[in-house]
Design a protein around this motif. Structure first.
Motif, PDB file in Angstrom:
ATOM      1  N   ILE A   1       0.842  -1.296   0.341  1.00  0.00           N
ATOM      2  CA  ILE A   1      -0.425  -0.195   0.080  1.00  0.00           C
ATOM      3  C   ILE A   1       1.193   1.069   0.381  1.00  0.00           C
ATOM      4  CG2 ILE A   1      -1.917   0.927   1.427  1.00  0.00           C
ATOM      5  CD1 ILE A   1      -2.344  -0.891   2.491  1.00  0.00           C
ATOM      6  N   ILE A   2       1.983   1.425   0.468  1.00  0.00           N
ATOM      7  CA  ILE A   2       2.987   2.181   0.923  1.00  0.00           C
ATOM      8  C   ILE A   2       3.060   2.708  -0.297  1.00  0.00           C
ATOM      9  CG2 ILE A   2       4.704   2.898   2.039  1.00  0.00           C
ATOM     10  CD1 ILE A   2       4.533   1.662   4.781  1.00  0.00           C
ATOM     11  N   LEU A   3       3.837   1.749  -1.181  1.00  0.00           N
ATOM     12  CA  LEU A   3       4.856   1.244  -2.409  1.00  0.00           C
ATOM     13  C   LEU A   3       3.573   1.864  -3.737  1.00  0.00           C
ATOM     14  CD1 LEU A   3       7.447   0.634  -4.325  1.00  0.00           C
ATOM     15  CD2 LEU A   3       6.185  -1.277  -4.517  1.00  0.00           C
ATOM     16  N   LEU A   4       2.438   1.582  -3.168  1.00  0.00           N
ATOM     17  CA  LEU A   4       1.533   2.115  -3.942  1.00  0.00           C
ATOM     18  C   LEU A   4       1.108   3.833  -4.036  1.00  0.00           C
ATOM     19  CD1 LEU A   4      -2.023  -0.564  -4.319  1.00  0.00           C
ATOM     20  CD2 LEU A   4       0.155   0.293  -6.485  1.00  0.00           C
ATOM     21  N   ILE A   5       1.424   4.280  -2.597  1.00  0.00           N
ATOM     22  CA  ILE A   5       1.450   5.399  -2.421  1.00  0.00           C
ATOM     23  C   ILE A   5       2.828   6.784  -2.834  1.00  0.00           C
ATOM     24  CG2 ILE A   5       1.206   7.728  -1.324  1.00  0.00           C
ATOM     25  CD1 ILE A   5      -0.640   5.334   0.862  1.00  0.00           C
ATOM     26  N   VAL A   6       3.834   6.025  -2.767  1.00  0.00           N
ATOM     27  CA  VAL A   6       4.778   6.165  -3.845  1.00  0.00           C
ATOM     28  C   VAL A   6       4.970   6.285  -4.876  1.00  0.00           C
ATOM     29  CG1 VAL A   6       7.716   5.607  -3.574  1.00  0.00           C
ATOM     30  CG2 VAL A   6       6.153   5.776  -1.327  1.00  0.00           C
ATOM     31  N   VAL A   7       4.792   5.104  -5.538  1.00  0.00           N
ATOM     32  CA  VAL A   7       4.352   5.860  -7.009  1.00  0.00           C
ATOM     33  C   VAL A   7       4.038   6.657  -7.044  1.00  0.00           C
ATOM     34  CG1 VAL A   7       3.644   3.376  -9.205  1.00  0.00           C
ATOM     35  CG2 VAL A   7       5.402   3.233  -7.130  1.00  0.00           C
ATOM     36  N   TYR A   8       2.686   6.295  -6.794  1.00  0.00           N
ATOM     37  CA  TYR A   8       1.620   7.647  -7.293  1.00  0.00           C
ATOM     38  C   TYR A   8       1.512   8.746  -7.557  1.00  0.00           C
ATOM     39  CZ  TYR A   8      -2.524  10.314  -7.586  1.00  0.00           C
ATOM     40  OH  TYR A   8      -4.030  11.241  -8.045  1.00  0.00           O
ATOM     41  N   LEU A   9       2.729   8.744  -6.443  1.00  0.00           N
ATOM     42  CA  LEU A   9       3.448  10.720  -5.892  1.00  0.00           C
ATOM     43  C   LEU A   9       4.673  10.733  -6.791  1.00  0.00           C
ATOM     44  CD1 LEU A   9       3.355  10.275  -1.573  1.00  0.00           C
ATOM     45  CD2 LEU A   9       1.864  11.740  -2.527  1.00  0.00           C
TER      46      LEU A   9
ATOM     47  N   SER B   1      -8.422  12.552   3.516  1.00  0.00           N
ATOM     48  CA  SER B   1      -7.118  11.726   3.590  1.00  0.00           C
ATOM     49  C   SER B   1      -6.903  12.014   4.706  1.00  0.00           C
ATOM     50  CB  SER B   1      -6.669  13.500   3.281  1.00  0.00           C
ATOM     51  OG  SER B   1      -7.628  14.762   3.987  1.00  0.00           O
ATOM     52  N   GLY B   2      -7.700  12.524   5.719  1.00  0.00           N
ATOM     53  CA  GLY B   2      -7.490  12.194   7.344  1.00  0.00           C
ATOM     54  C   GLY B   2      -7.598  10.727   7.526  1.00  0.00           C
ATOM     55  N   ALA B   3      -7.759  10.100   7.102  1.00  0.00           N
ATOM     56  CA  ALA B   3      -7.664   8.563   7.090  1.00  0.00           C
ATOM     57  C   ALA B   3      -7.064   8.363   6.540  1.00  0.00           C
ATOM     58  CB  ALA B   3      -8.917   7.839   6.497  1.00  0.00           C
ATOM     59  N   ILE B   4      -6.133   8.111   5.469  1.00  0.00           N
ATOM     60  CA  ILE B   4      -5.113   7.787   5.083  1.00  0.00           C
ATOM     61  C   ILE B   4      -4.041   7.889   5.288  1.00  0.00           C
ATOM     62  CG2 ILE B   4      -3.813   7.993   2.785  1.00  0.00           C
ATOM     63  CD1 ILE B   4      -6.672   8.641   1.313  1.00  0.00           C
ATOM     64  N   CYS B   5      -4.248   9.063   6.018  1.00  0.00           N
ATOM     65  CA  CYS B   5      -2.647  10.054   6.672  1.00  0.00           C
ATOM     66  C   CYS B   5      -2.995  10.076   7.556  1.00  0.00           C
ATOM     67  CB  CYS B   5      -1.732  11.849   6.695  1.00  0.00           C
ATOM     68  SG  CYS B   5      -3.384  12.321   7.503  1.00  0.00           S
ATOM     69  N   GLY B   6      -3.539   9.839   8.647  1.00  0.00           N
ATOM     70  CA  GLY B   6      -4.514   9.072  10.176  1.00  0.00           C
ATOM     71  C   GLY B   6      -3.555   7.129  10.528  1.00  0.00           C
ATOM     72  N   TYR B   7      -4.179   6.891   9.494  1.00  0.00           N
ATOM     73  CA  TYR B   7      -3.390   5.084   9.214  1.00  0.00           C
ATOM     74  C   TYR B   7      -2.680   4.476   8.317  1.00  0.00           C
ATOM     75  CZ  TYR B   7      -4.540   0.648   9.975  1.00  0.00           C
ATOM     76  OH  TYR B   7      -4.437  -0.983   9.470  1.00  0.00           O
ATOM     77  N   VAL B   8      -2.613   4.941   7.910  1.00  0.00           N
ATOM     78  CA  VAL B   8      -0.930   4.418   7.538  1.00  0.00           C
ATOM     79  C   VAL B   8       0.663   5.253   7.322  1.00  0.00           C
ATOM     80  CG1 VAL B   8       0.121   3.855   4.504  1.00  0.00           C
ATOM     81  CG2 VAL B   8      -2.594   4.269   4.863  1.00  0.00           C
ATOM     82  N   PRO B   9       1.256   4.562   8.431  1.00  0.00           N
ATOM     83  CA  PRO B   9       2.844   5.094   8.817  1.00  0.00           C
ATOM     84  C   PRO B   9       3.121   5.806   7.331  1.00  0.00           C
ATOM     85  CG  PRO B   9       1.884   2.439   9.147  1.00  0.00           C
ATOM     86  CD  PRO B   9       0.940   2.586   7.473  1.00  0.00           C
ATOM     87  N   ALA B  10       3.929   6.687   7.740  1.00  0.00           N
ATOM     88  CA  ALA B  10       4.949   7.769   7.039  1.00  0.00           C
ATOM     89  C   ALA B  10       4.083   8.336   6.314  1.00  0.00           C
ATOM     90  CB  ALA B  10       6.114   7.070   6.743  1.00  0.00           C
ATOM     91  N   ILE B  11       2.720   8.379   6.542  1.00  0.00           N
ATOM     92  CA  ILE B  11       1.738   9.103   5.356  1.00  0.00           C
ATOM     93  C   ILE B  11       1.416  10.343   5.974  1.00  0.00           C
ATOM     94  CG2 ILE B  11      -0.075   8.863   3.665  1.00  0.00           C
ATOM     95  CD1 ILE B  11       1.718   7.410   2.478  1.00  0.00           C
ATOM     96  N   THR B  12       2.646  11.777   5.460  1.00  0.00           N
ATOM     97  CA  THR B  12       1.781  12.958   5.811  1.00  0.00           C
ATOM     98  C   THR B  12       0.354  13.229   5.372  1.00  0.00           C
ATOM     99  OG1 THR B  12       3.306  14.063   4.481  1.00  0.00           O
ATOM    100  CG2 THR B  12       4.311  13.628   6.457  1.00  0.00           C
TER     101      THR B  12
END
Lengths: 446, 410
Positions: free
Chosen positions: A139-147, A254-265
């Motif tokens: 999930i984190i990898l997907l976020i990195v790729v998206y960014l 966005s709060g759910a994403i960054c509040g739950y997924v580690p290291a997502i600000t």
């Protein structure tokens, strides 16, 4: 008796949080680190029941009051990137106070959203956590790729030669990629074999974050020659019920994403949520941006910490995320039933902080135009450098310097500052996938 | 000379317009017209260069610094909350291991005499076993571990280990050889290697109490059924409860009701239980000294001895039978524990019968006694061995006892 302890430390935490949140570029996690050191030195004289209320109210106050340096001093932290532009527009148009009030309103909406979401936190989230925790690495990898993919070219392709035109158009994209790579390598080094003394291990990351986010902001403001325009103290704000509904929706996502997924600000969460809902592009985009960003920021800082109280048979250690959760782990454990205490502390601290925000905003605006804000930033630079030096010594200062160099890349090449979060996202993703030590070994750091 | 028009690109033409005479100075730091020092702004390009080159050079230097850095040795007892997440090295003895095969997890308890640290490997058990093979850290091993500390109020001090290369085994534990006489309550918690013979067994609800003996004494070895199930070779587990078999065992000294008791140390390991000889061979190799009654003295307590004498009297108690046997030098008491008494015929210790008793010398209420461990330790002897001071055993009594005793002894 315990009621008065909780109330007393809630008020104290709100006050401490409000005062320190006024300092430009000083993050509340830095303050929490210093408080933790003091707390452990005081030892048994501090009541255990005070830990939770004090730190919750401190971070709640930060989520409100940090609006002031972000808006009036132009000192954005890593979470501010979604709000800095609309805030700055408001401020430069003499409507800084209105921007602060809108952000305060957003944070208040965040408080009530957290109360409304309590059944979800307590009865659904533990199951979600059990299901998702094994999949977090991809999930984190997907976020990195998206960014990385969403760092679109910002230039217009002007230039005399083909190379000039190409670099002008794509400069920010390459700057973004460069930032990801170097911040990722920095993260691997820091998390595998930090050069910071082990005596201050809990502040391992602090110099990196000061370097990546605080110092480049200070530099950005120091080289700026902007004049502070005259500010108008408004008695009403240009926000409709429709704006509140829309921004609450974006902010919750966005709060759910960054509040739950580690290291997502909050910044990263907001980028994803605003792209997903396309609300940032509407006619009232600025208001939605400020309001939604404030909700996101509140859920990111306070909501992520509140999850530490979700103590269920499935999640005996809670599902708390964020820096404060890690900092407090040695001295604080949430017990089942503490959630209600947590939410009531947030309500009290949030209410007080909102009125403090209004009062402090008017107070700051009364003198900010008369003071050279370069002096403020020089003072902030000296203070924050002294803090890093005091806590982590020369290795910390060196780490901060390297972080500053990396943090300046997106700032001065017009890429997203959230690219710097590669410092945590890349090593955490590798560790969760089970490759962290192999990569560290590749660098000879095992 | 014409006036240079002021620009509104920068406030008051900062850096390019002389603040004194107001004329254009360009790149000069001192006004060529009036010699005033002109404040120059830092060009952004310098910051850009610092950003790019500083990132690369800074990272290389930091990597080099990290490579050179020696990870500090941390005493577990001196860990403070500020050490949370710190990269440290700890050296200590493994005092406990817990493996969760179904979850592929393990936990190692590390003790460095100042405190205890838990090493946790989540979903890493198979990886570590593959790396260490038969040298997987075990109780008693001296190890060095490098990792990031995790300090929690709830779970205490722990360290997550995800790569086996972070654990170095400095010294593999080897149990020291010992004899039964060297094991006492002070040895509690110690692990020894003993060479013993199974003297008697007694099954109870959740385990088996095995009396083991060597040349110096005997002691109870308590094996729970759960431990028995861990013994990889079922034949070995069966042999362990067969009287007369000789083993080399790695045992942990425990205590029960104020007396030392042995436990199998890691029964799942092959090196913990080695069968040396079967019942017949063990009997051949071990012959305790045959003593006269007068030679059973205080200094022989806990030794295994044999005495031949005539039964003078016997008395039944709730938990055993007391038998006095005498030879020409004196009398000695034999205490038949309930488990032994139940397996021998009462004729064997009928008054006047001649008895050959092998057992550990013990002491009860200041009186020395011989404690046979099993029915094999009691044998009827021919009447001529009987001493003169005591009443002579009748041939009938001896012949009555012999048939009963011999088959049991075999």
């Amino acid at each position: 008796m315990e009621f008065f302890t909780i109330l007393g430390y809630t008020l104290l935490g709100t006050l401490v949080g409000a005062v320190f949140s006024l300092f430009p570029s000083l993050h509340i996690y830095n303050v929490a680190g210093i408080v933790l050191v003091l707390w452990t030195y005081l030892g048994d004289s501090m009541q255990h029941a005070a830990v939770g209320p004090f730190f919750i109210s401190m971070i709640t106050a930060f989520a409100f009051i940090n609006t002031i340096p972000m808006t009036f001093f132009g000192a954005p932290d890593e979470s501010a990137q979604v709000t800095i532009l609309p805030n700055t527009i408001y401020f430069m148009n003499g409507k800084g106070y209105e921007a602060a009030v809108i952000q305060g309103l957003g944070a208040l909406i965040g408080v009530f959203l957290m109360i409304a979401l309590t059944p979800l936190f307590y009865y659904v989230l533990p199951y979600v956590d059990v299901v998702l925790s094994a999949h977090m690495h991809w999930i984190i990898l997907l976020i990195v790729v998206y960014l990385v993919l969403s760092e679109w070219p910002k230039g217009c392709g002007f230039g005399t030669t083909r190379l000039d035109r190409f670099s002008e158009a794509m400069g920010n994209v390459f700057a973004g990629l460069f930032t990801w790579v170097v911040s990722g390598i920095l993260g691997i080094i820091i998390l595998s074999k930090s050069i910071i003394t082990h005596e201050m291990g809990f502040q391992n990351i602090m110099p990196v974050f000061v370097g990546l986010f605080a110092i480049p902001s200070i530099l950005q403001n120091l080289v700026s020659t902007r004049q502070v325009p005259k500010q108008h103290i408004c008695t009403d704000i240009d926000v409709t019920a429709n704006d509140i509904g829309k921004s609450a929706f974006v902010g919750t996502v966005s709060g759910a994403i960054c509040g739950y997924v580690p290291a997502i600000t909050a910044g990263i969460g907001s980028i994803i949520a605003s792209h997903a809902t396309a609300m940032g592009f509407s006619a009232r985009g600025d208001v939605l941006f400020i309001l939604g960003g404030a909700i996101t920021k509140f859920l990111y800082y306070v909501g992520a910490f509140l999850l530490i109280f979700v103590v269920t048979p499935l999640t005996p250690a809670g599902v708390g995320k964020g820096g404060l959760n890690i900092i407090l782990r040695p001295i604080f454990t949430a017990e089942p039933g503490d959630y209600l205490m947590g939410i009531s502390v947030i309500l009290v601290a949030g209410g007080i902080s909102f009125f403090l925000l209004l009062w402090l905003s008017r107070w700051v605006l009364s003198w900010v135009a008369d003071v050279d804000y370069h002096d403020l930033y020089w003072a902030a630079f000296v203070a924050i450098t002294a803090l890093v030096a005091a806590l982590t010594g020369f290795p910390g200062l060196f780490t901060m310097l390297v972080g500053t160099a990396i943090g300046c890349v997106p700032v001065f090449f017009h890429a997203r500052r959230s690219n710097c979060m590669g410092v945590l996202l890349i090593p955490i993703c590798l560790n969760m996938a089970g490759y962290g030590d192999q990569v560290a070994a590749l660098f000879g750091l095992l | 000379m014409s006036e240079t028009p002021k620009t509104d690109l920068l406030p008051e033409g900062e850096g390019i317009i002389c603040p004194s005479c107001g004329r254009f100075v360009g790149a000069y730091e001192r006004c060529p017209h009036c010699q005033t020092v002109v404040h120059k702004r830092l060009p952004i390009i310098y910051i850009k260069r610092f950003a790019v080159f500083g990132s690369v050079i800074g990272l290389i230097l930091m990597w080099f610094a990290a490579l050179q850095r020696e990870v500090p040795l941390q005493k577990i007892g001196e860990i403070k909350p500020q050490h949370n997440m710190a990269l440290v090295r700890c050296v200590g003895k493994v005092t406990g291991i817990r493996v969760m095969e179904d979850k592929n997890n393990f936990q190692i308890k590390l003790d460095d005499d100042t405190g205890m640290l838990t090493l946790s490997g989540f979903d890493k058990l198979r990886k570590f076993r593959e790396y260490f093979k038969d040298r997987f850290p075990a109780e008693g091993d001296l190890i060095e571990v490098t990792g990031n500390l995790s300090i929690s109020e709830k779970f205490g001090e722990s360290m997550f280990v995800s790569d086996p290369r972070r654990i170095k085994i400095l010294k593999k534990f080897e149990a020291e050889p010992a004899t039964i006489e060297n094991i006492d309550l002070d040895s509690r918690g110690a692990v020894f290697r003993v060479r013993v013979t199974v003297a008697a067994t007694r099954k109870y609800r959740v385990g088996t109490n095995i009396t083991v003996k060597d040349d110096t004494g005997s002691m109870d070895l308590n094996v729970f059924d759960s431990e028995m199930d861990k013994i990889a070779d079922p034949k070995l587990a069966k042999a362990l409860v067969e009287v007369g078999n000789e083993f080399e065992l790695v045992v942990l000294v425990d205590a029960y009701k104020g007396k030392p008791q042995l436990r199998l140390h890691h029964p799942e390991r092959a090196e913990s239980i080695k069968k040396i000889a079967g019942a017949a061979a063990a009997q051949k190799t071990k012959e305790p000294p045959v003593l006269k009654a007068i030679e059973v003295r205080e200094e022989r307590v806990r030794e295994i001895v044999t005495v031949v004498g005539r039964v003078e009297r016997s008395k039944e108690f709730a938990f055993g039978t007391s038998v006095d046997i005498a030879d020409e030098t004196g009398t000695v008491n034999v205490w038949l524990r309930e488990n032994v008494r139940k397996t021998v015929t009462p004729d064997l210790f009928k008054t006047g019968a001649t008895l050959r008793v092998t057992g550990e010398v013990g002491k009860f209420k200041d009186r020395l006694q011989i404690l046979p461990a099993s029915d094999a330790d009691l044998k009827a002897e021919a009447a001529q061995a009987a001493p003169s001071p005591a009443p002579a055993a009748t041939p009938a009594a001896a012949s009555d006892a012999a048939p009963a005793a011999v088959p049991q002894g075999e």
